[in-house]
Enzyme design. Structure first.
Site, PDB file in Angstrom:
ATOM      1  N   GLN A 163       0.828  -1.200   0.000  1.00 31.03           N
ATOM      2  CA  GLN A 163       0.000   0.000   0.000  1.00 31.03           C
ATOM      3  C   GLN A 163       0.868   1.258   0.000  1.00 31.03           C
ATOM      4  O   GLN A 163       0.348   2.359  -0.107  1.00 31.03           O
ATOM      5  CB  GLN A 163      -0.897  -0.003   1.236  1.00 31.03           C
ATOM      6  N   VAL A 220       3.792   4.025  -1.221  1.00 34.53           N
ATOM      7  CA  VAL A 220       4.117   4.676  -2.494  1.00 34.53           C
ATOM      8  C   VAL A 220       5.573   5.111  -2.529  1.00 34.53           C
ATOM      9  O   VAL A 220       5.954   5.928  -3.365  1.00 34.53           O
ATOM     10  CB  VAL A 220       3.183   5.894  -2.732  1.00 34.53           C
ATOM     11  N   HIS A 262      -1.332   1.311  -4.447  1.00 32.35           N
ATOM     12  CA  HIS A 262      -1.713   2.724  -4.486  1.00 32.35           C
ATOM     13  C   HIS A 262      -0.807   3.559  -5.382  1.00 32.35           C
ATOM     14  O   HIS A 262      -0.806   4.781  -5.298  1.00 32.35           O
ATOM     15  CB  HIS A 262      -1.723   3.306  -3.066  1.00 32.35           C
ATOM     16  N   CYS A 292      -0.429  12.878 -16.556  1.00 35.60           N
ATOM     17  CA  CYS A 292      -1.274  13.997 -16.980  1.00 35.60           C
ATOM     18  C   CYS A 292      -2.716  13.529 -17.041  1.00 35.60           C
ATOM     19  O   CYS A 292      -3.033  12.515 -17.666  1.00 35.60           O
ATOM     20  CB  CYS A 292      -0.826  14.506 -18.355  1.00 35.60           C
ATOM     21  N   CYS A 348      -3.928  14.160 -21.208  1.00 35.25           N
ATOM     22  CA  CYS A 348      -3.442  13.310 -22.299  1.00 35.25           C
ATOM     23  C   CYS A 348      -2.986  11.935 -21.834  1.00 35.25           C
ATOM     24  O   CYS A 348      -2.721  11.056 -22.657  1.00 35.25           O
ATOM     25  CB  CYS A 348      -2.310  14.008 -23.054  1.00 35.25           C
ATOM     26  N   CYS A 405       1.329  19.980 -17.734  1.00 33.68           N
ATOM     27  CA  CYS A 405       1.958  18.936 -18.535  1.00 33.68           C
ATOM     28  C   CYS A 405       2.791  19.578 -19.637  1.00 33.68           C
ATOM     29  O   CYS A 405       2.324  20.491 -20.342  1.00 33.68           O
ATOM     30  CB  CYS A 405       0.884  18.037 -19.135  1.00 33.68           C
ATOM     31  N   CYS A 460       0.870  18.704 -23.233  1.00 37.26           N
ATOM     32  CA  CYS A 460      -0.435  19.228 -23.650  1.00 37.26           C
ATOM     33  C   CYS A 460      -0.945  20.373 -22.788  1.00 37.26           C
ATOM     34  O   CYS A 460      -1.985  20.947 -23.095  1.00 37.26           O
ATOM     35  CB  CYS A 460      -1.464  18.100 -23.665  1.00 37.26           C
ATOM     36  N   SER A 512       0.212  -2.555   8.546  1.00 40.58           N
ATOM     37  CA  SER A 512      -0.987  -1.897   8.032  1.00 40.58           C
ATOM     38  C   SER A 512      -2.106  -1.999   9.055  1.00 40.58           C
ATOM     39  O   SER A 512      -2.351  -3.071   9.603  1.00 40.58           O
ATOM     40  CB  SER A 512      -1.447  -2.525   6.715  1.00 40.58           C
TER      41      SER A 512
END
Length: 296
Positions: free
Chosen positions: A117, A119, A135, A143, A146, A194, A197, A235
């Site tokens: 879980q 990151v 996660h 983005c 796009c 971004c 775009c 956890s």
């Protein structure tokens, strides 16, 4: 449909007490086929605080929700300013004894897989292979217009150039890489679009209030079906994204073992909960099984 964020859970008085007996964990690992499900508590010994343990960040910090991030420019400015500062701490974090033990178990063929879980990428940094990042990961950016992915390090360089002299002092760093800063400290921070775009950039992580991609969930469900047992590390299992796999394993008659100092929402489904620090507990189990965990 996006799930409603679940930020807290109150233990009931009828939960089984924790133990310090590591024999069930050692027996399960010794038999092989163990699927690991790890949470923020595994990374606290690397200097990354958890959400709900003693001194956890939820006592002072409300995580960014997907709804706020996508709807409000001020929320995105606040997030990116705080996350830009917090990323520096994440970039310096190193795997701890718990991460190294999990990697060693995998190297010796005792694990069927690892779902995290977290990151922070510390499982991979320790040498674990094929980790499923439930996660997402802070080291990628996506983005929302796009769909292009880019490296977080690249965005960090762009943000450094766009915000020269941004060196606020944070009150703390949170498990999602968000630093505690006041509104005044982030008021002048420049958010970048971004590069392809001009769309809104978002870290490739699942925010509170956002659903885990269904394909990823199904992959994890398959891992649970194929595992001999499920070992939960660090956890609280407060959010359903992790708890559902505990319930799935228990309903299938597979042993669920938890190593977490505090009670968890999954305790009623577990055969045991070991209430010991993760690094010490996993290193002890590795020693009993004759699995070396020295850092490479």
């Amino acid at each position: 449909m996006r799930m409603r964020p679940t930020l807290s859970w109150t233990p009931t008085g009828d939960l089984p007490p924790g133990t310090t007996d590591l024999r069930p964990v050692a027996d399960a690992l010794g038999s092989g086929g163990v699927l690991v499900l790890s949470g923020a508590g595994l990374s606290t010994e690397s200097g990354i605080p958890d959400y709900r343990g003693e001194g956890g960040s939820l006592s002072r910090h409300t995580p960014m929700t997907y709804q706020d991030f996508t709807a409000h420019p001020d929320a995105r400015r606040r997030y990116w300013a705080r996350s830009h500062l917090g990323w520096r701490t994440f970039g310096r974090a190193l795997p701890n004894a718990g991460h190294r033990a999990v990697a060693a178990f995998g190297e010796h063929g005792l694990l069927s897989g690892v779902i995290t879980q977290n990151v922070d990428g510390l499982h991979q940094a320790a040498g674990s292979k094929g980790v499923v990042e439930l996660h997402g990961s802070l080291d990628r950016v996506r983005c929302l217009s796009c769909g292009a992915f880019s490296a977080r390090a690249e965005l960090a360089r762009r943000l450094e150039a766009a915000n020269p002299g941004f060196e606020p002092v944070a009150a703390g760093i949170n498990p999602d890489g968000d630093a505690d800063l006041s509104d005044e400290q982030v008021a002048d921070f420049r958010v970048l679009p971004c590069a392809k775009c001009g769309g809104i950039l978002k870290p490739d992580v699942v925010f509170f209030g956002e659903t885990v991609p269904q394909q990823r969930v199904e992959h994890c469900r398959r891992l649970v079906r194929e595992a001999a047992s499920l070992l939960v590390l660090g956890s609280s299992l407060t959010v359903m994204s992790g708890l559902r796999f505990v319930r799935q394993a228990a309903q299938a008659g597979k042993p669920v073992l938890i190593v977490n100092r505090d009670p968890t929402r999954g305790d009623p489904h577990a055969r045991t909960r070991v209430a010991l620090p993760l690094g010490k507990a996993l290193t002890t189990v590795a020693e009993r099984l004759g699995v070396p965990t020295d850092a490479p």
